[in-house]
Design an enzyme around this catalytic site. Structure first.
Site, PDB file in Angstrom:
ATOM      1  N   ASN A 186      38.888  29.061  35.973  1.00 57.60           N
ATOM      2  CA  ASN A 186      38.401  28.636  34.651  1.00 57.60           C
ATOM      3  C   ASN A 186      39.316  29.119  33.525  1.00 57.60           C
ATOM      4  O   ASN A 186      38.977  29.013  32.348  1.00 57.60           O
ATOM      5  CB  ASN A 186      36.959  29.121  34.420  1.00 57.60           C
ATOM      6  CG  ASN A 186      36.847  30.646  34.366  1.00 57.60           C
ATOM      7  OD1 ASN A 186      37.849  31.360  34.413  1.00 57.60           O
ATOM      8  ND2 ASN A 186      35.627  31.147  34.246  1.00 57.60           N
ATOM      9  N   ASP A 226      40.842  45.458  34.979  1.00 57.54           N
ATOM     10  CA  ASP A 226      39.388  45.363  34.843  1.00 57.54           C
ATOM     11  C   ASP A 226      38.659  46.056  35.989  1.00 57.54           C
ATOM     12  O   ASP A 226      39.273  46.474  36.979  1.00 57.54           O
ATOM     13  CB  ASP A 226      38.970  43.886  34.763  1.00 57.54           C
ATOM     14  CG  ASP A 226      39.693  43.013  35.788  1.00 57.54           C
ATOM     15  OD1 ASP A 226      40.191  43.553  36.788  1.00 57.54           O
ATOM     16  OD2 ASP A 226      39.751  41.788  35.586  1.00 57.54           O
ATOM     17  N   HIS A 229      40.418  32.304  33.091  1.00 58.63           N
ATOM     18  CA  HIS A 229      40.270  33.689  32.631  1.00 58.63           C
ATOM     19  C   HIS A 229      41.470  34.527  33.037  1.00 58.63           C
ATOM     20  O   HIS A 229      42.138  34.256  34.037  1.00 58.63           O
ATOM     21  CB  HIS A 229      38.936  34.298  33.079  1.00 58.63           C
ATOM     22  CG  HIS A 229      38.808  34.677  34.523  1.00 58.63           C
ATOM     23  ND1 HIS A 229      37.739  34.298  35.294  1.00 58.63           N
ATOM     24  CD2 HIS A 229      39.581  35.433  35.322  1.00 58.63           C
ATOM     25  CE1 HIS A 229      37.865  34.798  36.502  1.00 58.63           C
ATOM     26  NE2 HIS A 229      38.985  35.495  36.558  1.00 58.63           N
ATOM     27  N   GLU A 285      36.638  35.887  29.940  1.00 61.04           N
ATOM     28  CA  GLU A 285      36.101  34.586  30.318  1.00 61.04           C
ATOM     29  C   GLU A 285      36.179  33.597  29.152  1.00 61.04           C
ATOM     30  O   GLU A 285      36.149  34.010  27.987  1.00 61.04           O
ATOM     31  CB  GLU A 285      34.626  34.747  30.706  1.00 61.04           C
ATOM     32  CG  GLU A 285      34.381  35.634  31.921  1.00 61.04           C
ATOM     33  CD  GLU A 285      34.556  34.891  33.239  1.00 61.04           C
ATOM     34  OE1 GLU A 285      35.409  33.986  33.324  1.00 61.04           O
ATOM     35  OE2 GLU A 285      33.841  35.236  34.192  1.00 61.04           O
TER      36      GLU A 285
END
Ligand code: GLP
Length: 249
Positions: free
Chosen positions: A137, A68, A139, A144
């Site tokens: 979280n 990314d 990801h 996400e």
């Protein structure tokens, strides 16, 4: 179920994985590697650099694809993942620059850049080994938690917690972290022939347990790794601290 390997600490984990990567490179010198950023792989990258310096590793035929990049951030921006990879890995090993692939966050047409990236992965023969970190979280890459997840490389809106955890790259200020990014999609990641996820530290213990033992849900993108047939999870003891049932591989 992923194979779970628990190592005493981050240092031993990084050394163990570096040794595995060096062995994989001996077996297939033209390995196509998928690479993460974040704090977790830094020690591993430095370890690979040390092994290269000692003449133990040759990455001259390797092709890499990073997961990314922040949107609106060019390769020369100090907060970019380009800069991160240069500092922590590429300046230390001998991957030829033309074999290094990282999404261009400053591309004039982000959708076209994502399509180009997907084609480049296919043209390289697909990813042999994808290394992954995990966000607290759940990801992976910048996929996400959401109601729906994208399959292919795409544009994403970052969660506040993700922007907070990346603040160090932007002078310590969350406000300076771009609101969007480009990321490989879930299918792009899951198509890799082999996946090794690394997670270290107590802060990852909850998401690691949910990823291994919880339901497969878009609210925990990493849970989709349960569907892959060759996933290894390398954890240090604190990150393994909440595992209720350990997968047996
Ligand atoms: C970042 C990256 C992810 C990485 C994750 C965890 O936002 N986009 O690829 O795995 O966060 O980062 P860290 O290793 O610093 O905990």
């Amino acid at each position: 179920m992923p194979k779970v390997t628990i190592l005493p600490d981050e240092k031993i984990l990084s050394r163990t994985l570096a040794a595995q990567l060096v062995a994989a490179l001996r077996e297939k010198p033209d390995l196509v590697l998928g690479l993460p950023t974040g704090r977790t792989p830094i020690r591993l990258y430095h370890e690979l650099g040390a092994r290269y310096a000692k003449g133990e590793a040759d990455l001259s035929r390797v092709t890499t694809f990073n997961l990314d990049e922040f949107l609106g951030v060019g390769p020369e921006h100090p907060g970019s993942y380009h800069a991160f990879m240069q500092e922590h890995l590429f300046a230390r090993v001998n991957v030829p620059p033309r074999q290094i692939n990282i999404l261009n966050g400053a591309a004039s047409d982000p959708a076209e850049e994502c399509a180009r990236y997907e084609s480049a992965i296919v043209a390289a023969g697909g990813i042999d080994l994808q290394l992954l970190g995990i966000g607290t979280n759940g990801h992976i890459g910048f996929n996400e938690p959401a109601r729906e997840l994208a399959g292919k490389t795409h544009r994403v809106v970052l969660k506040a917690s993700t922007r907070r955890s990346n603040a160090a790259l932007f002078g310590g200020s969350e406000a300076n972290v771009p609101r969007e990014a480009l990321s490989m999609g879930m299918a792009t990641i899951l198509r890799a022939r082999r996946i090794i996820m690394i997670a270290t530290g107590k802060s990852k213990a909850g998401c690691v347990n949910r990823m291994v033992n919880g339901p497969i849900t878009t609210r925990m993108p990493a849970s989709f790794l349960q569907l892959h047939r060759d996933v290894e999870l390398m954890l240090d003891e604190p990150a393994a601290g909440e595992l209720s049932v350990v997968g047996s591989g």
